[in-house]
Design a protein around this motif. Sequence first.
Motif, PDB file in Angstrom:
ATOM      1  N   LEU A  23       0.786  -1.235   0.000  1.00 14.62           N
ATOM      2  CA  LEU A  23       0.000   0.000   0.000  1.00 14.62           C
ATOM      3  C   LEU A  23       0.819   1.288   0.000  1.00 14.62           C
ATOM      4  CD1 LEU A  23      -2.770  -1.089   2.534  1.00 14.62           C
ATOM      5  CD2 LEU A  23      -2.888  -1.105   0.033  1.00 14.62           C
ATOM      6  N   ALA A  24       2.049   1.235   0.472  1.00 22.84           N
ATOM      7  CA  ALA A  24       2.849   2.466   0.568  1.00 22.84           C
ATOM      8  C   ALA A  24       3.523   2.774  -0.763  1.00 22.84           C
ATOM      9  CB  ALA A  24       3.889   2.334   1.675  1.00 22.84           C
ATOM     10  N   ASP A  25       3.738   4.036  -0.996  1.00 18.89           N
ATOM     11  CA  ASP A  25       4.484   4.461  -2.177  1.00 18.89           C
ATOM     12  C   ASP A  25       5.967   4.414  -1.816  1.00 18.89           C
ATOM     13  OD1 ASP A  25       5.243   5.489  -4.599  1.00 18.89           O
ATOM     14  OD2 ASP A  25       4.855   7.577  -4.031  1.00 18.89           O
ATOM     15  N   LEU A  26       6.664   3.430  -2.338  1.00 14.04           N
ATOM     16  CA  LEU A  26       8.073   3.221  -1.996  1.00 14.04           C
ATOM     17  C   LEU A  26       8.933   3.607  -3.198  1.00 14.04           C
ATOM     18  CD1 LEU A  26       7.641  -0.231  -0.226  1.00 14.04           C
ATOM     19  CD2 LEU A  26       7.795   2.027   0.844  1.00 14.04           C
ATOM     20  N   PRO A  27       9.485   4.830  -3.182  1.00 10.05           N
ATOM     21  CA  PRO A  27      10.218   5.327  -4.350  1.00 10.05           C
ATOM     22  C   PRO A  27      11.517   4.577  -4.643  1.00 10.05           C
ATOM     23  CG  PRO A  27      10.413   6.850  -2.510  1.00 10.05           C
ATOM     24  CD  PRO A  27       9.445   5.789  -2.086  1.00 10.05           C
ATOM     25  N   PHE A  28      12.028   3.812  -3.690  1.00  7.36           N
ATOM     26  CA  PHE A  28      13.284   3.097  -3.907  1.00  7.36           C
ATOM     27  C   PHE A  28      13.106   1.809  -4.720  1.00  7.36           C
ATOM     28  CE2 PHE A  28      11.656   1.837   0.253  1.00  7.36           C
ATOM     29  CZ  PHE A  28      11.633   0.449   0.145  1.00  7.36           C
ATOM     30  N   LEU A  29      11.857   1.394  -4.944  1.00 10.65           N
ATOM     31  CA  LEU A  29      11.623   0.187  -5.740  1.00 10.65           C
ATOM     32  C   LEU A  29      11.806   0.491  -7.226  1.00 10.65           C
ATOM     33  CD1 LEU A  29       8.510  -1.344  -3.940  1.00 10.65           C
ATOM     34  CD2 LEU A  29      10.885  -2.092  -3.797  1.00 10.65           C
ATOM     35  N   PRO A  30      12.315  -0.475  -7.996  1.00  7.78           N
ATOM     36  CA  PRO A  30      12.502  -0.250  -9.439  1.00  7.78           C
ATOM     37  C   PRO A  30      11.162  -0.131 -10.170  1.00  7.78           C
ATOM     38  CG  PRO A  30      13.406  -2.401  -8.756  1.00  7.78           C
ATOM     39  CD  PRO A  30      12.796  -1.763  -7.554  1.00  7.78           C
ATOM     40  N   ASP A  31      11.243   0.209 -11.436  1.00  7.00           N
ATOM     41  CA  ASP A  31      10.040   0.301 -12.268  1.00  7.00           C
ATOM     42  C   ASP A  31       9.304  -1.038 -12.274  1.00  7.00           C
ATOM     43  OD1 ASP A  31      10.585   2.923 -12.914  1.00  7.00           O
ATOM     44  OD2 ASP A  31      11.630   2.411 -14.782  1.00  7.00           O
ATOM     45  N   PRO A  32       7.997  -0.988 -12.492  1.00 13.89           N
ATOM     46  CA  PRO A  32       7.216  -2.234 -12.493  1.00 13.89           C
ATOM     47  C   PRO A  32       7.718  -3.228 -13.542  1.00 13.89           C
ATOM     48  CG  PRO A  32       5.761  -0.324 -12.502  1.00 13.89           C
ATOM     49  CD  PRO A  32       7.154   0.180 -12.711  1.00 13.89           C
ATOM     50  N   LEU A  33       7.496  -4.494 -13.244  1.00  6.94           N
ATOM     51  CA  LEU A  33       7.783  -5.562 -14.199  1.00  6.94           C
ATOM     52  C   LEU A  33       6.668  -5.585 -15.232  1.00  6.94           C
ATOM     53  CD1 LEU A  33       8.492  -8.287 -11.509  1.00  6.94           C
ATOM     54  CD2 LEU A  33      10.212  -7.260 -12.980  1.00  6.94           C
ATOM     55  N   VAL A  34       7.001  -5.924 -16.450  1.00  2.00           N
ATOM     56  CA  VAL A  34       5.980  -6.091 -17.494  1.00  2.00           C
ATOM     57  C   VAL A  34       6.174  -7.476 -18.080  1.00  2.00           C
ATOM     58  CG1 VAL A  34       5.046  -5.240 -19.657  1.00  2.00           C
ATOM     59  CG2 VAL A  34       5.979  -3.618 -17.988  1.00  2.00           C
ATOM     60  N   GLY A  43       6.320  -3.796  -5.440  1.00  3.60           N
ATOM     61  CA  GLY A  43       5.658  -3.835  -4.129  1.00  3.60           C
ATOM     62  C   GLY A  43       4.645  -4.963  -4.051  1.00  3.60           C
ATOM     63  N   GLN A  44       3.845  -5.127  -5.121  1.00  4.04           N
ATOM     64  CA  GLN A  44       2.868  -6.211  -5.151  1.00  4.04           C
ATOM     65  C   GLN A  44       3.568  -7.566  -5.136  1.00  4.04           C
ATOM     66  OE1 GLN A  44       0.307  -4.062  -8.373  1.00  4.04           O
ATOM     67  NE2 GLN A  44      -0.721  -5.975  -7.861  1.00  4.04           N
ATOM     68  N   LEU A  45       4.632  -7.705  -5.908  1.00  3.76           N
ATOM     69  CA  LEU A  45       5.354  -8.970  -5.969  1.00  3.76           C
ATOM     70  C   LEU A  45       5.951  -9.319  -4.606  1.00  3.76           C
ATOM     71  CD1 LEU A  45       6.454 -11.369  -7.576  1.00  3.76           C
ATOM     72  CD2 LEU A  45       8.418  -9.932  -8.194  1.00  3.76           C
ATOM     73  N   ILE A  46       6.586  -8.349  -3.967  1.00  4.73           N
ATOM     74  CA  ILE A  46       7.180  -8.594  -2.644  1.00  4.73           C
ATOM     75  C   ILE A  46       6.092  -8.904  -1.629  1.00  4.73           C
ATOM     76  CG2 ILE A  46       8.489  -7.529  -0.762  1.00  4.73           C
ATOM     77  CD1 ILE A  46      10.030  -5.975  -3.015  1.00  4.73           C
TER      78      ILE A  46
END
Length: 193
Positions: A23-34, A43-46
């Motif tokens: 739910l949190a906006d975590l700017p340190f995560l890479p761009d979404p997977l496609v 975030g969803q994957l983790i």
Amino acid sequence: MNLPNRITLSRIVLIPVMMVFLLADLPFLPDPLVWGGVELSWGQLIACIIFIAASCTDGIDGYIARSRNLVTNLGKLLDPLADKLLVSAAFISLVQLDKLAAWIAIVIISREFAVTGLRQIALLDGAVMAAGAGGKIKTVLQIVAIALLLLNNLPFEIWGIPADTVFVWAALVATVYSGVDYFWRNRKLLRES
């Protein structure tokens, strides 16, 4: 505190961690997977990995407690509560993300806590109410439904298969059925209490 109870507590501790990634906006995560044109945030994957790992601890703590004769009253109280908290947190988060209708989450969560309440009443009377086959099937369906929703229905979305919807409905039906069955089988306890 014995090992099974520590494992159960770890399931509770993982809940806020899962929710932060979801739910949190975590700017340190890479761009979404496609994958196949379907986007999935890290975030969803983790959060999904944490949810599945936490779900697996349910069987592990119970097995260790029974096989090593480490069953305690604390474990009898915490184990079902940890399960319900994990599933409830996941379903509420999915409603927040507009991936699940609120009424479905309410029906499922209501059943979970109603059965947990009945189990607590039984514990006060010195009885242990084991989960039936319907409850175990319900749990597996809920876990699969949550995982598919967290993963944006991957890989099935690529092929146009609504597996997430199928499992949500299956989990809902199994949840209602097992709840009615649970109360029916334990109606004598309800009358006596």
